[in-house]
Design a protein around this motif. Structure first.
Motif, mmCIF file in Angstrom:
data_model
loop_
_atom_site.group_PDB
_atom_site.id
_atom_site.type_symbol
_atom_site.label_atom_id
_atom_site.label_comp_id
_atom_site.label_asym_id
_atom_site.label_seq_id
_atom_site.Cartn_x
_atom_site.Cartn_y
_atom_site.Cartn_z
ATOM 1 N N GLU B 87 1.674 -31.564 -7.609
ATOM 2 C CA GLU B 87 2.339 -32.545 -6.725
ATOM 3 C C GLU B 87 1.510 -32.750 -5.456
ATOM 4 O O GLU B 87 1.471 -33.846 -4.907
ATOM 5 C CB GLU B 87 3.791 -32.141 -6.407
ATOM 6 C CG GLU B 87 3.991 -30.954 -5.485
ATOM 7 C CD GLU B 87 3.870 -29.619 -6.202
ATOM 8 O OE1 GLU B 87 3.356 -29.595 -7.338
ATOM 9 O OE2 GLU B 87 4.281 -28.583 -5.635
ATOM 10 N N LEU B 90 -1.454 -34.978 -6.459
ATOM 11 C CA LEU B 90 -1.015 -36.372 -6.612
ATOM 12 C C LEU B 90 -0.774 -37.018 -5.252
ATOM 13 O O LEU B 90 -1.113 -38.179 -5.036
ATOM 14 C CB LEU B 90 0.252 -36.449 -7.468
ATOM 15 C CG LEU B 90 0.095 -36.058 -8.943
ATOM 16 C CD1 LEU B 90 1.417 -36.203 -9.682
ATOM 17 C CD2 LEU B 90 -0.978 -36.887 -9.635
ATOM 18 N N GLY B 148 5.863 -26.815 -14.919
ATOM 19 C CA GLY B 148 7.260 -27.002 -14.529
ATOM 20 C C GLY B 148 7.419 -27.619 -13.144
ATOM 21 O O GLY B 148 8.510 -27.643 -12.593
ATOM 22 N N ARG B 149 6.322 -28.118 -12.577
ATOM 23 C CA ARG B 149 6.396 -28.707 -11.234
ATOM 24 C C ARG B 149 6.773 -30.183 -11.299
ATOM 25 O O ARG B 149 7.292 -30.719 -10.337
ATOM 26 C CB ARG B 149 5.058 -28.549 -10.505
ATOM 27 C CG ARG B 149 4.520 -27.121 -10.505
ATOM 28 C CD ARG B 149 3.314 -26.983 -9.610
ATOM 29 N NE ARG B 149 3.738 -26.876 -8.233
ATOM 30 C CZ ARG B 149 3.925 -25.729 -7.596
ATOM 31 N NH1 ARG B 149 3.733 -24.591 -8.221
ATOM 32 N NH2 ARG B 149 4.323 -25.720 -6.347
ATOM 33 N N LEU B 150 6.445 -30.836 -12.399
ATOM 34 C CA LEU B 150 6.770 -32.260 -12.567
ATOM 35 C C LEU B 150 7.710 -32.414 -13.762
ATOM 36 O O LEU B 150 7.680 -31.605 -14.687
ATOM 37 C CB LEU B 150 5.495 -33.080 -12.813
ATOM 38 C CG LEU B 150 4.367 -32.970 -11.788
ATOM 39 C CD1 LEU B 150 3.243 -33.919 -12.173
ATOM 40 C CD2 LEU B 150 4.847 -33.287 -10.379
ATOM 41 N N ARG B 151 8.501 -33.488 -13.708
ATOM 42 C CA ARG B 151 9.404 -33.740 -14.817
ATOM 43 C C ARG B 151 8.617 -34.162 -16.051
ATOM 44 O O ARG B 151 7.561 -34.794 -15.920
ATOM 45 C CB ARG B 151 10.385 -34.853 -14.437
ATOM 46 C CG ARG B 151 11.396 -34.398 -13.412
ATOM 47 C CD ARG B 151 12.630 -35.270 -13.464
ATOM 48 N NE ARG B 151 12.388 -36.633 -13.009
ATOM 49 C CZ ARG B 151 12.841 -37.722 -13.644
ATOM 50 N NH1 ARG B 151 13.518 -37.601 -14.760
ATOM 51 N NH2 ARG B 151 12.608 -38.919 -13.152
ATOM 52 N N LEU B 153 7.869 -36.501 -18.039
ATOM 53 C CA LEU B 153 7.754 -37.925 -18.361
ATOM 54 C C LEU B 153 6.415 -38.129 -19.072
ATOM 55 O O LEU B 153 5.513 -37.312 -18.926
ATOM 56 C CB LEU B 153 7.799 -38.750 -17.070
ATOM 57 C CG LEU B 153 9.088 -38.647 -16.242
ATOM 58 C CD1 LEU B 153 8.888 -39.208 -14.840
ATOM 59 C CD2 LEU B 153 10.230 -39.365 -16.948
ATOM 60 N N PRO B 154 6.251 -39.223 -19.833
ATOM 61 C CA PRO B 154 4.950 -39.453 -20.482
ATOM 62 C C PRO B 154 3.844 -39.514 -19.418
ATOM 63 O O PRO B 154 3.859 -40.414 -18.573
ATOM 64 C CB PRO B 154 5.134 -40.808 -21.177
ATOM 65 C CG PRO B 154 6.613 -40.980 -21.332
ATOM 66 C CD PRO B 154 7.236 -40.273 -20.169
ATOM 67 N N VAL B 158 3.137 -42.115 -15.995
ATOM 68 C CA VAL B 158 3.196 -41.687 -14.591
ATOM 69 C C VAL B 158 1.916 -42.130 -13.879
ATOM 70 O O VAL B 158 1.951 -42.665 -12.771
ATOM 71 C CB VAL B 158 3.387 -40.156 -14.480
ATOM 72 C CG1 VAL B 158 3.309 -39.702 -13.032
ATOM 73 C CG2 VAL B 158 4.730 -39.744 -15.098
ATOM 74 N N GLU B 193 7.860 -39.277 -5.673
ATOM 75 C CA GLU B 193 8.337 -37.903 -5.857
ATOM 76 C C GLU B 193 9.841 -37.839 -6.061
ATOM 77 O O GLU B 193 10.333 -37.063 -6.856
ATOM 78 C CB GLU B 193 7.953 -37.049 -4.639
ATOM 79 C CG GLU B 193 6.460 -36.782 -4.563
ATOM 80 C CD GLU B 193 6.110 -35.774 -3.490
ATOM 81 O OE1 GLU B 193 6.973 -35.468 -2.638
ATOM 82 O OE2 GLU B 193 4.967 -35.287 -3.501
ATOM 83 N N ARG B 194 10.584 -38.677 -5.299
ATOM 84 C CA ARG B 194 12.046 -38.530 -5.295
ATOM 85 C C ARG B 194 12.813 -39.772 -5.717
ATOM 86 O O ARG B 194 14.029 -39.722 -5.878
ATOM 87 C CB ARG B 194 12.499 -38.101 -3.893
ATOM 88 C CG ARG B 194 11.900 -36.752 -3.464
ATOM 89 C CD ARG B 194 12.414 -36.375 -2.087
ATOM 90 N NE ARG B 194 13.844 -36.564 -1.994
ATOM 91 C CZ ARG B 194 14.491 -36.992 -0.900
ATOM 92 N NH1 ARG B 194 13.813 -37.270 0.185
ATOM 93 N NH2 ARG B 194 15.786 -37.130 -0.882
ATOM 94 N N ARG B 205 21.695 -33.084 -11.722
ATOM 95 C CA ARG B 205 21.904 -31.712 -12.140
ATOM 96 C C ARG B 205 22.763 -30.990 -11.095
ATOM 97 O O ARG B 205 23.607 -30.176 -11.433
ATOM 98 C CB ARG B 205 20.553 -31.012 -12.281
ATOM 99 C CG ARG B 205 20.606 -29.893 -13.295
ATOM 100 C CD ARG B 205 19.332 -29.108 -13.267
ATOM 101 N NE ARG B 205 18.253 -29.867 -13.908
ATOM 102 C CZ ARG B 205 17.022 -29.412 -14.018
ATOM 103 N NH1 ARG B 205 16.684 -28.234 -13.507
ATOM 104 N NH2 ARG B 205 16.092 -30.129 -14.592
#
Lengths: 235, 235
Positions: B87, B90, B148-151, B153-154, B158, B193-194, B205
């Motif tokens: 992150e 990026l 496990g830091r990013l979701r 997604l393909p 991204v 990011e959000r 969640r």
């Protein structure tokens, strides 16, 4: 824009075919390299017939740009007039934008690449149409922020971010690729709505609050269980 | 790419000036419309002198494209080689990309608009460089997901989403605008990011955690009330 309206149906259909052929040719080899001969051949017409519809390559470029603008404008207006909650409207805009790009790749490639080289009146018209388009989406974002549905980010940057993400398709999308336009749009909607960071408890304010609540609950539960345990120990 | 290396310093500086003038001219009026005369004038040179450095407008376009590619590539490599968490890498890529676009608007406008019209060897080189660029960022995303830091997604979407958001600047950014490149990059990082959705409990969640806590509280309250109620009824 008015040219189609004044043509009888068959002539309109032929012009439509010519404009599609021109967009395809411009998109493939670039506006500069494309020739009227090649465009006529693509449209299945002689060059003489082509000249009955358009007078020059520049004329064709103007038609491609006009149609692109009209398609964008009509679609956006329909979505916005439904007046749904902001996040739902934006979702529909992203899906519309991605589908439009994917289905009209040649048109959009020409539109985005040739803007700077358009004849002055057409350039002014295109600039006006784009400004209006951006502002329409900006209003959606602004209203969403005011309603507390969207985070208070600078609305215009949200618009440019969203449009950039979608419009960039014309640089990388291939129809034969693994993902459908719908799948791409779903990922973009997800990314724009929730971002790419993995949820990590403790990282957000809610996360912190939840962790504290969890601890307090644990202490309460322990306190409730305690007398019973004490009793058990005593017996 | 090798041309600069073989030139003595003053000649390299003049060529640099010519390439900048060419990028500015192409960016302003479009590659098609720009003339070598206008470029020579911008660079403060006679056309004769200009021809000692470049042989044609196409030659100049190639130089503009080469330099653009080299700047992107060097910057990205430096960021990625620091091997920070995904992150953070990026974040740096977004800031770099936005700054580069803002500072080299003319170069990038030409680069993105003229790609399709490049002479074949240059087009192939540009395509290769872009593919390599995309894949480098894709690796960062992939590693971030694995850590496990990013979701999940393909990754490539991204990358295209992020680059699209940043690169689109060349269509709307004006140096005299209200926001600095740093401010724009900050908003884009935040958005990527959000996301743009306002936090709403029940939608995330965290919402699930709240539902679980609610149930535990309910059970606790029931346990607290039960003996008392029984006592009340008995008395």
């Amino acid at each position: 824009m008015s040219r189609d309206a004044t043509l009888p149906p068959t002539r309109a259909a032929v012009l439509d075919e010519i404009v599609r052929a021109a967009a395809a040719a411009f998109g493939e080899v670039g506006y500069r390299t494309a020739t009227l001969d090649a465009i006529a051949e693509r449209a299945g017409l002689s060059k003489v017939t082509l000249y009955r519809y358009v007078s020059s390559k520049e004329d064709l470029l103007s038609l491609v740009v006009e149609r692109t603008i009209a398609t964008f404008r009509t679609g956006l207006r329909e979505i916005v007039e439904e007046r749904r909650p902001a996040e739902e409207t934006l979702r529909r805009i992203v899906r519309f934008q991605v589908r439009l790009l994917a289905e009209n790749l040649a048109f959009l490639t020409v539109f985005f690449a040739e803007e700077s080289g358009l004849p002055a009146p057409m350039a002014a018209q295109a600039a006006r149409a784009k400004r209006e388009y951006d502002r329409t989406i900006e209003r959606v974002v602004r209203e969403g922020i005011e309603a507390g549905r969207l985070r208070p980010l600078p609305p215009m940057l949200v618009v440019f971010g969203l449009l950039g993400m979608c419009n960039w398709l014309h640089k990388w999308y291939r129809p034969q690729g693994a993902l459908s336009p719908e799948q791409i749009a779903d990922v973009f909607v997800d990314l724009l709505e929730r971002g790419y960071l993995a949820d990590r408890p403790g990282a957000s304010r809610d996360g912190d609050a939840l962790t504290r609540i969890d601890k307090r609950l644990g202490r309460l539960e322990a306190a409730m269980a305690a007398p019973r345990r004490r009793r058990t120990r005593r017996s």
